[in-house]
Design an enzyme around this catalytic site. Structure first.
Site, PDB file in Angstrom:
ATOM      1  N   ARG A 110     119.248  65.114  54.462  1.00  0.00           N
ATOM      2  CA  ARG A 110     119.124  64.314  53.248  1.00  0.00           C
ATOM      3  C   ARG A 110     117.855  63.453  53.334  1.00  0.00           C
ATOM      4  NH1 ARG A 110     120.939  63.882  48.006  1.00  0.00           N
ATOM      5  NH2 ARG A 110     121.847  61.858  47.496  1.00  0.00           N
ATOM      6  N   THR A 387     119.693  70.999  42.055  1.00  0.00           N
ATOM      7  CA  THR A 387     120.397  71.359  43.263  1.00  0.00           C
ATOM      8  C   THR A 387     120.707  72.846  43.245  1.00  0.00           C
ATOM      9  OG1 THR A 387     121.348  69.199  43.175  1.00  0.00           O
ATOM     10  CG2 THR A 387     122.492  70.810  44.551  1.00  0.00           C
ATOM     11  N   ASP A 429     120.008  58.217  43.387  1.00  0.00           N
ATOM     12  CA  ASP A 429     121.385  58.339  43.892  1.00  0.00           C
ATOM     13  C   ASP A 429     121.856  57.075  44.612  1.00  0.00           C
ATOM     14  OD1 ASP A 429     121.913  60.796  42.853  1.00  0.00           O
ATOM     15  OD2 ASP A 429     121.698  61.918  44.715  1.00  0.00           O
ATOM     16  N   SER A 458     125.390  61.022  48.437  1.00  0.00           N
ATOM     17  CA  SER A 458     125.327  62.307  47.753  1.00  0.00           C
ATOM     18  C   SER A 458     126.729  62.774  47.379  1.00  0.00           C
ATOM     19  CB  SER A 458     124.684  63.327  48.697  1.00  0.00           C
ATOM     20  OG  SER A 458     124.721  64.620  48.131  1.00  0.00           O
ATOM     21  N   SER A 459     126.792  63.747  46.482  1.00  0.00           N
ATOM     22  CA  SER A 459     128.066  64.416  46.196  1.00  0.00           C
ATOM     23  C   SER A 459     128.044  65.857  46.705  1.00  0.00           C
ATOM     24  CB  SER A 459     128.324  64.452  44.689  1.00  0.00           C
ATOM     25  OG  SER A 459     128.388  63.145  44.176  1.00  0.00           O
ATOM     26  N   GLY A 479     125.434  70.290  40.607  1.00  0.00           N
ATOM     27  CA  GLY A 479     126.175  69.718  39.486  1.00  0.00           C
ATOM     28  C   GLY A 479     126.376  68.217  39.561  1.00  0.00           C
TER      29      GLY A 479
HETATM   30  O1  DON Z   1     123.044  64.507  46.021  1.00  0.00           O
HETATM   31  C1  DON Z   1     123.571  64.492  44.918  1.00  0.00           C
HETATM   32  O2  DON Z   1     124.758  64.290  44.756  1.00  0.00           O
HETATM   33  C2  DON Z   1     122.724  64.773  43.687  1.00  0.00           C
HETATM   34  N1  DON Z   1     121.355  64.384  43.951  1.00  0.00           N
HETATM   35  C3  DON Z   1     122.836  66.217  43.340  1.00  0.00           C
HETATM   36  C4  DON Z   1     122.062  66.593  42.099  1.00  0.00           C
HETATM   37  C5  DON Z   1     122.483  67.859  41.470  1.00  0.00           C
HETATM   38  O3  DON Z   1     123.422  68.493  41.874  1.00  0.00           O
HETATM   39  C6  DON Z   1     121.731  68.283  40.269  1.00  0.00           C
HETATM   40  N2  DON Z   1     122.094  69.620  39.881  1.00  0.00           N
HETATM   41  N3  DON Z   1     122.710  70.018  38.992  1.00  0.00           N
END
Ligand code: DON
Length: 576
Positions: A110, A387, A429, A458-459, A479
């Protein structure tokens, strides 16, 4: 040049068959896939969001490489073929399962906040959050982790060199590839913002400023040179020398914070994945600084107390129970989750069966609890101490589940001039201010405040399920906030509802994240189900499709079943 795209959505979105054929002069890219049944193979399986990356990774497996070799090859190929999310300017998480060693390891690559980052850096003089600054400015970028993370994965578990893993990506960047419709549409949809940055305009548009069209060739010479420096010099070829100079020059031009020191100091981390057990299946998913694993296990623990198989896939009763469990988990997320290198996270408490039982007691089986009445719970206290996802399995008993990102589609939209890659906007984030939602509507607090060198929450939830010590499901999704619930539903669709992996991926999804207090649904949930949910006090809102989950299931017979997500037209599952 002729382009034919055919999409048949049958049975209210439950079964999707896509076929997309591109012809540009001689035999160019051909993609044809039936997304209503899983792809079967015995020796190896690759499922990614782009068919060119799938092809390159599959070639590695066919040549005797393992799943980690194929994963690193796929990740670099995606950085070229799908720059809206595939990246070297971002970060992510990789889970590696080895049946031989009997372990599952997590590699955390990350992004980190630059050393000069500070808690209130996105607030204006009135203390209000300036969204533009945390999302579309040079200050939005965290220190990229992808190159270091992929190199570490290869060094620890791979059998090919970094240069070998980079070779297909370099070729794709140098010689170009035929543009699929999704690629052209993506740039068109973000054209205004991408054109704000001269370095991005040069990469994503023709010299006269016009758009690239499907069927044309997309060449990235600067990116090829950047990748070649990594192939020749290893991670130093990115974090030091010419590429580092280009990143720092870009920062200085746009008022960004990343320095040579930040780049040189970046280190990925090996972490222990979160482990839970759901109806006898071992669930491994990403630990902090992702919230994914903690909350997938928390939600599954709550739902284990209900006969979900009997209440049925996407019935009002099942969606009600899932939503109630999701709300409570996302409320906890807002309070407790952050980077464990900086804050204590009560992981054992959040993932314990006892805590889940206490939350279950609050759930009315007939009636929705309004989110305003739900506060973060009281797990056992802190133990002291676009993502994109792809899934790969090999014939040696290895499985890789990898999700990486630059946050939004095209991240900050800023290309590092001369280096040809997009910078992430992952700093969004962090919680810019307690109680103010980020781009995904997620609320955060103290645990996820901005601190120098800290990783933002993060998710992302790369997940591996094992059954009796054997790899069983490998899955994960993009997502944003919906990643956790998307991944959860594929697990439940297989374990509770006995769907094959393709049907599990295709099935319409639902999502609740506590705030806003609504069940978000995809097309395909029946109107009478929605009416029943509304009768229980839920607000139900249908919005665009959620996630793009690329999944593999290993059958008891040892057959690999690949399920690519039809929600992305370039997704592909291939095995051999
Ligand atoms: O780390 C995370 O949770 C977000 N930055 C993820 C972003 C993401 O999944 C965008 N795509 N659809």
């Amino acid at each position: 040049m002729s382009i034919a795209i055919k999409r048949v959505i049958a049975a209210a979105g439950l079964v999707a068959v896509w076929s997309c054929t591109l012809t540009a002069g001689a035999a160019e890219a051909i993609l044809e896939g039936d997304r209503s049944v899983p792809v079967e193979a015995r020796k190896g399986m690759v499922v990614t969001s782009h068919y060119l990356a799938t092809d390159e990774a599959l070639r590695v497996l066919e040549a005797g490489g393992n799943a980690i070799d194929a994963a690193v090859t796929a990740a670099f190929a995606l950085a070229v073929t799908q720059p809206r999310s595939g990246n070297i300017g971002g970060g992510g998480f990789m889970l590696v399962s080895s049946e031989e060693r009997g372990d599952v390891t997590a590699i955390d690559y990350r992004e980190k906040a630059p050393a000069a980052a500070s808690r209130d850096m996105y607030l204006d003089e009135n203390g209000e959050v300036v969204k533009e600054r945390s999302r579309f400015s040079h200050k939005a970028a965290g220190v990229p982790g992808t190159v270091a993370g992929l190199a570490l994965a290869l060094e620890k578990y791979g059998s090919i060199t970094l240069a070998q893993a980079l070779a297909p990506a370099i070729k794709l960047a140098e010689e170009g590839f035929v543009i699929p419709p999704r690629f052209a549409q993506g740039i068109e949809s973000q054209a205004e913002r991408l054109k704000q940055f001269e370095s991005s305009r040069k990469v994503f548009f023709k010299a006269d400023g016009s758009l690239y069209q499907p069927g044309e060739r997309f060449v990235q010479k600067d990116l090829a040179a950047t990748l070649r420096r990594i192939a020749e010099q290893g991670v130093q070829g990115f974090y030091e020398g010419e590429t580092a100079d280009l990143i720092v020059a870009e920062m200085q031009r746009g008022g960004g914070l990343i320095t040579h020191e930040d780049l040189k100091n970046y280190q990925p981390a090996i972490r222990k994945p979160v482990h839970g057990n759901y109806r006898g299946y071992d669930i491994y998913s990403m630990s902090p600084p992702s919230s994914g694993g903690a909350h997938i296990v928390e939600i599954l623990n709550i739902l284990e107390g209900y006969p979900i198989a009997d209440s049925g896939l996407n019935s009002a009763q099942t969606i009600h129970l899932m939503s109630e469990a999701m709300k409570r988990a996302y409320a906890d997320r807002s309070e407790y989750l952050g980077d464990t290198d900086f804050v204590d996270v009560p992981l054992t408490g959040l993932t314990s069966k006892e805590y889940a039982a206490s939350l279950r007691e609050q759930i009315d089986p007939e009636q929705a609890t309004p989110s305003v009445e739900i506060k973060p719970g009281n797990p056992a206290p802190y133990e002291s101490n676009e993502t994109t996802h792809f899934s790969i399995v090999d014939r040696y008993g290895n499985a890789v589940s990898n999700t990486y990102t630059i946050n939004f589609s095209y991240g900050s939209h800023i290309v590092v001039d001369g280096a040809g890659f997009l910078l992430n906007n992952e700093m969004d984030d962090f919680s810019a201010k307690p109680g103010v939602p980020n781009a995904y509507g997620l609320i955060g607090g103290e645990a996820n405040k901005i601190e120098p060198n800290k990783r933002m929450l993060s998710s992302m939830s790369p997940t591996i399920v094992k059954k009796d010590g054997k790899n069983y499901i490998v899955t994960g999704s993009p997502g944003g906030s919906r990643i956790i619930t998307t991944t959860l539903q594929v697990l439940m669709n297989v374990i509770d509802h006995n769907l094959n992996i393709q049907a599990a991926v295709n099935a319409p999804r639902i999502h609740h994240q506590w705030l806003p207090d609504e069940i978000r649904i995809e097309q395909g949930i029946s109107p009478d189900t929605i009416r029943l949910l509304e009768g229980m006090g839920h607000s139900v809102v249908q919005k665009s499709a959620m996630g793009a989950i690329q999944s593999i299931m290993v059958g008891e017979d040892g057959v690999f079943y690949g399920g690519a997500d039809p929600r992305r037209s370039t997704s592909s599952a291939k095995g051999y």
